[in-house]
Design a protein around this motif. Structure first.
Motif, PDB file in Angstrom:
ATOM      1  N   PRO A  90       0.745  -1.222   0.027  1.00 22.71           N
ATOM      2  CA  PRO A  90       0.024   0.194   0.053  1.00 22.71           C
ATOM      3  C   PRO A  90       0.756   1.264   0.169  1.00 22.71           C
ATOM      4  CG  PRO A  90      -0.063  -1.093   2.310  1.00 22.71           C
ATOM      5  CD  PRO A  90       0.591  -2.024   1.333  1.00 22.71           C
ATOM      6  N   PRO A  91       0.309   2.339  -0.583  1.00 22.65           N
ATOM      7  CA  PRO A  91       1.153   3.772  -0.514  1.00 22.65           C
ATOM      8  C   PRO A  91       1.441   4.200   0.853  1.00 22.65           C
ATOM      9  CG  PRO A  91      -1.252   4.010  -0.958  1.00 22.65           C
ATOM     10  CD  PRO A  91      -1.019   2.558  -0.908  1.00 22.65           C
ATOM     11  N   THR A  92       0.713   3.784   1.924  1.00 27.52           N
ATOM     12  CA  THR A  92       1.400   3.985   3.354  1.00 27.52           C
ATOM     13  C   THR A  92       2.273   3.288   3.850  1.00 27.52           C
ATOM     14  OG1 THR A  92      -0.857   2.499   3.875  1.00 27.52           O
ATOM     15  CG2 THR A  92      -1.268   4.953   3.651  1.00 27.52           C
ATOM     16  N   CYS A  93       2.600   2.219   3.229  1.00 31.65           N
ATOM     17  CA  CYS A  93       3.583   1.277   3.993  1.00 31.65           C
ATOM     18  C   CYS A  93       5.162   1.741   4.064  1.00 31.65           C
ATOM     19  CB  CYS A  93       3.750  -0.055   3.032  1.00 31.65           C
ATOM     20  SG  CYS A  93       5.062  -1.345   3.353  1.00 31.65           S
ATOM     21  N   ALA A  94       5.459   1.800   5.223  1.00 25.91           N
ATOM     22  CA  ALA A  94       6.921   2.306   5.543  1.00 25.91           C
ATOM     23  C   ALA A  94       8.057   1.713   4.810  1.00 25.91           C
ATOM     24  CB  ALA A  94       7.007   2.262   7.100  1.00 25.91           C
ATOM     25  N   TYR A  95       7.956   0.568   4.486  1.00 26.99           N
ATOM     26  CA  TYR A  95       9.025   0.051   3.714  1.00 26.99           C
ATOM     27  C   TYR A  95       8.916   0.622   2.292  1.00 26.99           C
ATOM     28  CZ  TYR A  95       8.975  -3.558   7.425  1.00 26.99           C
ATOM     29  OH  TYR A  95       9.000  -4.118   8.559  1.00 26.99           O
ATOM     30  N   ARG A  96       7.751   0.686   1.770  1.00 27.04           N
ATOM     31  CA  ARG A  96       7.776   1.348   0.293  1.00 27.04           C
ATOM     32  C   ARG A  96       8.225   2.695   0.519  1.00 27.04           C
ATOM     33  NH1 ARG A  96       2.230   1.395  -3.408  1.00 27.04           N
ATOM     34  NH2 ARG A  96       2.798   2.872  -4.648  1.00 27.04           N
ATOM     35  N   LEU A  97       7.737   3.572   1.505  1.00 24.65           N
ATOM     36  CA  LEU A  97       8.085   4.982   1.778  1.00 24.65           C
ATOM     37  C   LEU A  97       9.374   5.135   1.808  1.00 24.65           C
ATOM     38  CD1 LEU A  97       5.265   6.114   4.242  1.00 24.65           C
ATOM     39  CD2 LEU A  97       5.344   6.759   1.892  1.00 24.65           C
TER      40      LEU A  97
END
Length: 174
Positions: A90-97
């Motif tokens: 998801p766009p909120t995922c800290a790993y992605r961010l």
């Protein structure tokens, strides 16, 4: 501020983080624990409001995290390499961010100091789960496809918890 004073997620790449730092990046939203379906023709991934059999919808945590992969063989253990490849984070995922060079949101436990703010902000799956995968026949899963796991909640419509609010100050004229 020197780099030694900055939080680890601002100074380290995902690959450089210790196991403890890596685990602390998870905000506890539970979105990655939702059952996903893949369209065989297009390879598009769809999230459902059905959770993994090990997911506790009340706490938004895995009921057997250390042995999850033995119990649920298709459970994905996130790694820095997978974070770069998985399209359904998801766009909120800290790993992605962190991978994308963005900062964590105010509600992330590492920022807020509370594991509850992810729920208060409406980011987690708490209150949005319809069932466990053990309770839904496989053929009925398409009826549970939902869009919200891949959307960021409207942060402007979510009031800050009282401990995060700024004092209103005195009212008066200029």
């Amino acid at each position: 501020m020197s780099s030694s004073e900055k939080p680890f997620w601002k100074t380290k790449k995902l690959e450089e983080m210790s196991a403890q730092e890596w685990e602390s990046l998870c905000d506890g939203c539970g979105r990655c624990c939702l059952v996903k379906l893949e369209d065989e023709d297009t390879s598009q991934i769809y999230a459902t409001d059905v959770v993994c059999r090990l997911f506790d919808a009340g706490t938004c945590q895995c009921s057997n995290y250390p042995q999850r992969q033995e119990i649920v063989p298709d459970c994905i253990r996130l790694t820095p390499e997978q974070v770069a490849q998985i399209t359904w984070l998801p766009p909120t995922c800290a790993y992605r961010l962190v991978r994308e060079g963005a900062d964590l949101h105010w509600w992330h436990p590492l920022i807020s100091g509370s594991a509850e703010t992810v729920h208060e902000a409406g980011v987690s799956v708490r209150g949005r789960v319809s069932a466990s995968e053990d309770d839904i026949p496989l053929d009925d899963l398409p009826d549970h496809i939902v869009a919200w796991p891949m959307q960021a909640p409207e942060m402007l419509d979510v009031p800050l918890p009282s401990r995060q609010r700024k004092p209103a100050g005195r009212k008066g004229s200029l």
